[in-house]
Design a protein around this motif. Sequence first.
Motif, PDB file in Angstrom:
ATOM      1  N   LEU A  96    -125.614 -26.814   3.672  1.00 31.46           N
ATOM      2  CA  LEU A  96    -124.746 -26.895   4.770  1.00 31.46           C
ATOM      3  C   LEU A  96    -124.922 -28.871   5.080  1.00 31.46           C
ATOM      4  O   LEU A  96    -124.182 -29.357   5.554  1.00 31.46           O
ATOM      5  CB  LEU A  96    -124.321 -25.968   5.553  1.00 31.46           C
ATOM      6  CG  LEU A  96    -123.931 -25.974   6.277  1.00 31.46           C
ATOM      7  CD1 LEU A  96    -121.978 -25.946   6.190  1.00 31.46           C
ATOM      8  CD2 LEU A  96    -123.587 -24.539   7.740  1.00 31.46           C
ATOM      9  N   TYR A  97    -125.999 -28.730   5.473  1.00 32.75           N
ATOM     10  CA  TYR A  97    -126.239 -29.901   6.091  1.00 32.75           C
ATOM     11  C   TYR A  97    -126.898 -30.970   5.267  1.00 32.75           C
ATOM     12  O   TYR A  97    -125.946 -32.216   5.889  1.00 32.75           O
ATOM     13  CB  TYR A  97    -128.020 -29.476   6.456  1.00 32.75           C
ATOM     14  CG  TYR A  97    -127.960 -28.347   7.657  1.00 32.75           C
ATOM     15  CD1 TYR A  97    -127.129 -28.240   9.014  1.00 32.75           C
ATOM     16  CD2 TYR A  97    -129.152 -28.405   7.608  1.00 32.75           C
ATOM     17  CE1 TYR A  97    -127.592 -27.349  10.082  1.00 32.75           C
ATOM     18  CE2 TYR A  97    -129.880 -26.655   9.304  1.00 32.75           C
ATOM     19  CZ  TYR A  97    -128.738 -26.926   9.704  1.00 32.75           C
ATOM     20  OH  TYR A  97    -128.652 -26.171  11.115  1.00 32.75           O
ATOM     21  N   TRP A  98    -126.687 -30.701   3.681  1.00 33.01           N
ATOM     22  CA  TRP A  98    -127.168 -31.702   2.515  1.00 33.01           C
ATOM     23  C   TRP A  98    -124.799 -32.136   3.070  1.00 33.01           C
ATOM     24  O   TRP A  98    -124.943 -33.217   2.581  1.00 33.01           O
ATOM     25  CB  TRP A  98    -127.451 -31.295   1.773  1.00 33.01           C
ATOM     26  CG  TRP A  98    -127.681 -32.442   0.754  1.00 33.01           C
ATOM     27  CD1 TRP A  98    -126.889 -32.714  -0.297  1.00 33.01           C
ATOM     28  CD2 TRP A  98    -128.393 -33.634   0.911  1.00 33.01           C
ATOM     29  NE1 TRP A  98    -127.328 -34.247  -0.717  1.00 33.01           N
ATOM     30  CE2 TRP A  98    -128.499 -34.735   0.233  1.00 33.01           C
ATOM     31  CE3 TRP A  98    -129.532 -33.971   2.125  1.00 33.01           C
ATOM     32  CZ2 TRP A  98    -128.876 -35.756  -0.348  1.00 33.01           C
ATOM     33  CZ3 TRP A  98    -130.195 -34.532   2.065  1.00 33.01           C
ATOM     34  CH2 TRP A  98    -130.060 -35.847   0.430  1.00 33.01           C
ATOM     35  N   THR A  99    -124.512 -31.246   3.188  1.00 39.23           N
ATOM     36  CA  THR A  99    -123.016 -31.418   2.488  1.00 39.23           C
ATOM     37  C   THR A  99    -122.340 -32.978   3.540  1.00 39.23           C
ATOM     38  O   THR A  99    -121.452 -33.599   3.577  1.00 39.23           O
ATOM     39  CB  THR A  99    -122.305 -30.643   1.897  1.00 39.23           C
ATOM     40  OG1 THR A  99    -122.379 -29.480   1.136  1.00 39.23           O
ATOM     41  CG2 THR A  99    -120.834 -30.576   2.142  1.00 39.23           C
ATOM     42  N   TRP A 100    -122.439 -32.353   5.174  1.00 40.24           N
ATOM     43  CA  TRP A 100    -122.871 -32.857   5.702  1.00 40.24           C
ATOM     44  C   TRP A 100    -122.782 -33.858   5.585  1.00 40.24           C
ATOM     45  O   TRP A 100    -122.352 -35.568   5.860  1.00 40.24           O
ATOM     46  CB  TRP A 100    -123.201 -32.137   7.647  1.00 40.24           C
ATOM     47  CG  TRP A 100    -122.699 -31.038   7.925  1.00 40.24           C
ATOM     48  CD1 TRP A 100    -121.151 -30.558   7.026  1.00 40.24           C
ATOM     49  CD2 TRP A 100    -122.812 -30.159   8.940  1.00 40.24           C
ATOM     50  NE1 TRP A 100    -120.989 -29.255   7.846  1.00 40.24           N
ATOM     51  CE2 TRP A 100    -122.013 -28.907   9.011  1.00 40.24           C
ATOM     52  CE3 TRP A 100    -123.873 -30.286   9.814  1.00 40.24           C
ATOM     53  CZ2 TRP A 100    -121.905 -28.200   9.508  1.00 40.24           C
ATOM     54  CZ3 TRP A 100    -124.164 -29.364  10.404  1.00 40.24           C
ATOM     55  CH2 TRP A 100    -123.146 -27.759  10.770  1.00 40.24           C
ATOM     56  N   GLY A 101    -124.332 -34.438   5.717  1.00 41.43           N
ATOM     57  CA  GLY A 101    -124.717 -36.022   4.730  1.00 41.43           C
ATOM     58  C   GLY A 101    -123.498 -36.162   4.156  1.00 41.43           C
ATOM     59  O   GLY A 101    -123.647 -37.693   4.302  1.00 41.43           O
ATOM     60  N   CYS A 102    -123.658 -35.492   3.204  1.00 45.64           N
ATOM     61  CA  CYS A 102    -122.385 -36.328   1.873  1.00 45.64           C
ATOM     62  C   CYS A 102    -120.904 -36.775   2.706  1.00 45.64           C
ATOM     63  O   CYS A 102    -121.125 -38.083   1.801  1.00 45.64           O
ATOM     64  CB  CYS A 102    -122.599 -35.717   0.672  1.00 45.64           C
ATOM     65  SG  CYS A 102    -124.180 -35.326  -0.184  1.00 45.64           S
ATOM     66  N   ILE A 103    -120.366 -35.962   3.037  1.00 42.86           N
ATOM     67  CA  ILE A 103    -119.647 -36.106   3.396  1.00 42.86           C
ATOM     68  C   ILE A 103    -119.848 -37.127   4.580  1.00 42.86           C
ATOM     69  O   ILE A 103    -118.663 -38.384   4.013  1.00 42.86           O
ATOM     70  CB  ILE A 103    -119.190 -34.778   4.390  1.00 42.86           C
ATOM     71  CG1 ILE A 103    -118.605 -33.591   3.656  1.00 42.86           C
ATOM     72  CG2 ILE A 103    -117.548 -35.091   5.681  1.00 42.86           C
ATOM     73  CD1 ILE A 103    -117.864 -32.470   3.970  1.00 42.86           C
ATOM     74  N   GLY A 104    -120.424 -37.141   5.152  1.00 46.82           N
ATOM     75  CA  GLY A 104    -120.669 -39.036   5.934  1.00 46.82           C
ATOM     76  C   GLY A 104    -120.564 -39.884   5.491  1.00 46.82           C
ATOM     77  O   GLY A 104    -120.018 -40.939   5.274  1.00 46.82           O
ATOM     78  N   ALA A 105    -121.667 -40.287   3.786  1.00 49.10           N
ATOM     79  CA  ALA A 105    -122.254 -40.964   3.814  1.00 49.10           C
ATOM     80  C   ALA A 105    -120.672 -41.158   2.508  1.00 49.10           C
ATOM     81  O   ALA A 105    -120.429 -42.356   2.044  1.00 49.10           O
ATOM     82  CB  ALA A 105    -122.816 -40.877   2.462  1.00 49.10           C
TER      83      ALA A 105
END
Length: 175
Positions: A96-105
């Motif tokens: 979940l946290y990594w996907t949030w980072g990917c959405i931000g990227a």
Amino acid sequence: MAQKAAKTLAARNASLLTRTHIISAILHALFLTLHWLFNRPSSWKPYLFLACPTLLIEFYLERLGRPSHHPVDGSLRSPGEDLGAAGLTEYMWDILYWTWGCIGAACLFGDRGWWLWIVVPLYSVWLAYSTFTGMKSGLAGMGGGGGSAQAEQAAAESKRQKKMEKRGGQRAQYR
């Protein structure tokens, strides 16, 4: 102070889930706003394939950890499972946290930001490999291999026994 631990867990789970839903809603709304408002040249396939499954993870964590209360008096019925538990729950939070980072990227760099998601399967492979090698070394003492480790252990024991013999053996102290 009956069920203090359960009440603490329920409060922690409720605040964590609320914060998670707010952050997720903000990130998804930002991505969709940037996509529609500025007509960004990003395709829907990476977003649907990589970001939407995390909504299922959020739903599962909601069902797992949301405390339930009695409708009549409002007392705590169940605090929910511990959302800080190790294992699969911890792995879901990582995704979940990594996907949030990917959405931000993806908001910053467009579709190229979704390539960061390749780290998740690589991490899974590394985790499986380290678990396998740890299990292999754990079984080494039972005849599963690892002869050099047994030789080092025997050499260490012999040095210890030599020191004990030099001191005159093990001495018992009486009071």
